[in-house]
Design an enzyme around this catalytic site. Sequence first.
Site, PDB file in Angstrom:
ATOM      1  N   ASP A  89      81.431   4.551 -17.926  1.00 20.02           N
ATOM      2  CA  ASP A  89      82.213   5.378 -18.826  1.00 20.02           C
ATOM      3  C   ASP A  89      81.259   6.041 -19.813  1.00 20.02           C
ATOM      4  O   ASP A  89      80.094   5.637 -19.938  1.00 20.02           O
ATOM      5  CB  ASP A  89      83.245   4.507 -19.552  1.00 20.02           C
ATOM      6  CG  ASP A  89      84.252   5.337 -20.343  1.00 20.02           C
ATOM      7  OD1 ASP A  89      84.344   6.555 -20.090  1.00 20.02           O
ATOM      8  OD2 ASP A  89      84.929   4.776 -21.214  1.00 20.02           O
TER       9      ASP A  89
ATOM     10  N   ASP B 227      85.401  -0.770 -20.081  1.00 20.46           N
ATOM     11  CA  ASP B 227      86.034  -1.732 -20.987  1.00 20.46           C
ATOM     12  C   ASP B 227      87.522  -1.483 -21.185  1.00 20.46           C
ATOM     13  O   ASP B 227      88.164  -2.176 -21.970  1.00 20.46           O
ATOM     14  CB  ASP B 227      85.336  -1.709 -22.353  1.00 20.46           C
ATOM     15  CG  ASP B 227      85.406  -0.331 -23.019  1.00 20.46           C
ATOM     16  OD1 ASP B 227      85.954   0.613 -22.397  1.00 20.46           O
ATOM     17  OD2 ASP B 227      84.916  -0.189 -24.152  1.00 20.46           O
TER      18      ASP B 227
ATOM     19  N   ASN C 175      59.327 -31.705   6.803  1.00 19.92           N
ATOM     20  CA  ASN C 175      60.276 -30.695   6.336  1.00 19.92           C
ATOM     21  C   ASN C 175      60.662 -30.942   4.884  1.00 19.92           C
ATOM     22  O   ASN C 175      60.771 -30.018   4.076  1.00 19.92           O
ATOM     23  CB  ASN C 175      61.519 -30.734   7.236  1.00 19.92           C
ATOM     24  CG  ASN C 175      62.346 -29.482   7.116  1.00 19.92           C
ATOM     25  OD1 ASN C 175      61.804 -28.385   7.214  1.00 19.92           O
ATOM     26  ND2 ASN C 175      63.643 -29.624   6.903  1.00 19.92           N
TER      27      ASN C 175
END
Length: 930
Positions: free
Chosen positions: A392, A672, A765
């Site tokens: 905006d 907003d 691992n």
Amino acid sequence: MITKTTPTTTPTPPTPETLAPPGRRSRRERRAAELATRTRRIAGRLAEFSALPAETVLHDLGSTPAGLTHREAELRRERDGANAIAQDRPARWYVQLAKACRNPFILVLAVLVAVMYGQWLQVSDTEPFDLKIVILGAMVLISVGLRFWQEYRSGAAADALRALVTTTTAVQRRAGRGRIPATVEIPMADVVAGDVVKLAAGDLVPADLRLLAAKDLMVSQAALSGESLPVAKADTRLATDRGEDTTRDPVEAGNLVLTGTSVTSVTSGSATGVVVATGADTYLGSMAGALVGERPETSFDTGVKKVSFLLIRFMMVMVPVVFLLNGLTKGDWAEAFTFAVAVAVGLTPEMLPMVVTTNLARGAVALSRRKVVVKHLNAIQNLGAMDVLCTDKTGTLTEDRIVLDRYLDVHGRPDTEVLEHAYLNSHFQTGLRNLMDQAVIDRMHEAEEVVVDARFTLVDEIPFDFARRRMSVVLRRNDLDGPAAEHLLITKGAVEEVLDRCDRVAHAGDSVELTGALRDSVLRTAEDHSRQGMRVLAVAVRTLPADPDGTEAVRTSYGVADEAGLTLIGFLAFLDPPKRDAAEALRALADNGVAVKVVTGDGELVAARVCEQVGIDPGTPVTGAEIDALDDLELLDRARTATLFVKVNPVQKARIVRALQADGHTVGFLGDGINDAAALRDADVGISVDTAVDIAKESADIILLEKDLTVLGQGVLRGRLTFGNTIKYLKLTASSNFGNVFSVLVASAFIPFQPMLALQLLVQNLLYDISQLATPWDRMDADYLRTPRTWDARGIRRFMLVLGPTSSVFDITTFALMWYVFGADSEVHQALFQSGWFVEGLLTQTLVVHMLRTRRIPFVQSRATWPVLLMTALVMGVGLWLPFSPLAGALGMQALPLAYFPWLVATLTTYCLLTQGVKRWYIRRFGEWL
């Protein structure tokens, strides 16, 4: 007051309009269509209320000008429910916990734990409990626990904040029919259709209202429309109200005020209105109803899903092959199954959920220090992947406040006399000052107020009204500064309305007659500044005798008729100024590969000027009306090149977001207002601010405590760092594991014993995974952070297939070394063979982390952080120690001869050189690395 008999029954609530059948549309498209249909239906109903006379509206609602009785209100509250907008609430803790487990790798690990536990149960009488089960189970619990706790805590904090706020409103209620109405304060949730609401300065609008009476009412509708300035509502009287049908948009209707505006909703004036819609039937409710439920998939969700199933497919192919090959060549199917399970664990990047969660959690903590609240952890990665930001204008690119930018004479030149007279007008008015009055006062020095009070005294004022669109004050010069026999009238207001009351114009220190040509010139000056996106007011003056009758009786009362024969002295130009750091923040976003598109409900002129001021080329703006005329493919083409979208409504904003996503972009949306909620929800990452309306914050993934693009730019880099460390672990681990399994396949085909025991493979691992626990604390190269990053399953597969076999080359040379040089060529010497490969495999796997973590030359052009260096060194040290440790026997190992280690150094050196060469070829061939 109208005394009209009201019906004994209350009106039936409107039946929701049936939506079109979904056909083959996706769920997101169906939700968008549902939102559009619901919003149009309720907007049309509100427009009908606007067009009807006030008396008819009251009759249709079963109400009176005196309001409802308490009993009527109770019945309607029971029938219609609370005046509350639908919104998402955090799920119960056990639902959130279940969602935290909904991860492909978590599920794979859980299955492996179950299989291993089942295996142990078969031999539990003779074998001790298998620690591998505990290790894998702990990985699952840590990953799930971290994610669950972060999101559960965020939801609980949001609920606690909501519980602290209880807003009330003033309504007119009666004890019974014929009783005198009384104004009472009630919670907004208890407002019902037909209630008569009293509004005053600073009030929130509790529901959608049809105005019955209004005076000088200015309403801030920025949350609904995006307009930065307050909107004037029509002066209304019940007795003369005949409705208005000039617009079908309820936001623009002069006799409607709508729920859901900001805290400063009513900025001036007062009003009385009847509630025509509450809760889900309000204009806001029409948008909110389609915004609850499951959120659309983001780029993070789809990316993780693709990568997860890629690795699972590799596992489903490799594990059966290993099982069959070992079973057929060794003849021990039980041992082959155990080894295949170990290979499955080895192929699974089991630390991935924990590394991802730790990375995201670290990102959330780092962003919180920059006043950014992360509601959904996955949003951090989406923030880093974002390549288009829709934002905006108000409060993001601008300061969200009105300032006096220019004070000009009639020819457009700066003139302090215009400012001084405007200041006198604003300073001495006694009513509630609007934003532009305050901007004029703020422009003057504080000391000026004391001087003005000493020089002038207020005689009278002619208040602002919406018919005249101007206001005037009349001042007396005090004796110390001029003759008291004259009064000074100063008028400030809309250009056309003030100019119509002028017959002279200030010019070169004098005044001249306002001719037609001069009037056209003056209007052009005002219009030039209006086209620059400014709000322009005119200032005019008139000197009047204090005792017009010559009787020495000082005049103290003035009216509208005195606003004639004025002299126009100039103009005031107001704007919402761009933020000082907005241009720099936008440049930083552009440098980091994020294109910014402005999507606003404001008009074209204002928005285009702001864009130019902050360095955005507005190009040809696309209006909401144009968007409605485009199909999805046409909108995609326009959205691809347009940078400014103006006069857009909530449905159009969401369409813009979806069009950009369909074009392959990861889209962020910063907003907003209520009109942003749908777009926030559809975006890959929805960003709002702590001052936003509740529905916007509910729809957002990230909340900024400061509406600042600079903070957002830092968040983008943090998101890319988070993603980079995650993909680094994934690519390195997946390629290394694939290489190990490839080596196992080769060894299983030619070696008469297992090249490595299942327990050894799991320990190797585990040690490698421990070394990777420091990955979230690593850094990424600066050039990596400059580009948006997304999950790429194809790139991960290619990386595995190229780098995995590269490591296998040296595994095979180690096999040959142990077999031919050190004589480990039979089952009697398999412990030596397995120990040699264990150490070589672990050290190459761990050392190569430094080779592959950067596209540069490791240790010279790019060095890992100290946590990574220390962790990898520690694990390599443990790997070298294990064959000589007291644990060697339990692990099936034996001490390695000293002659092994020069060969090991040569292997590691050659491996690093080859890996660096393969890396350079890979980058030239495919143009990417991590």
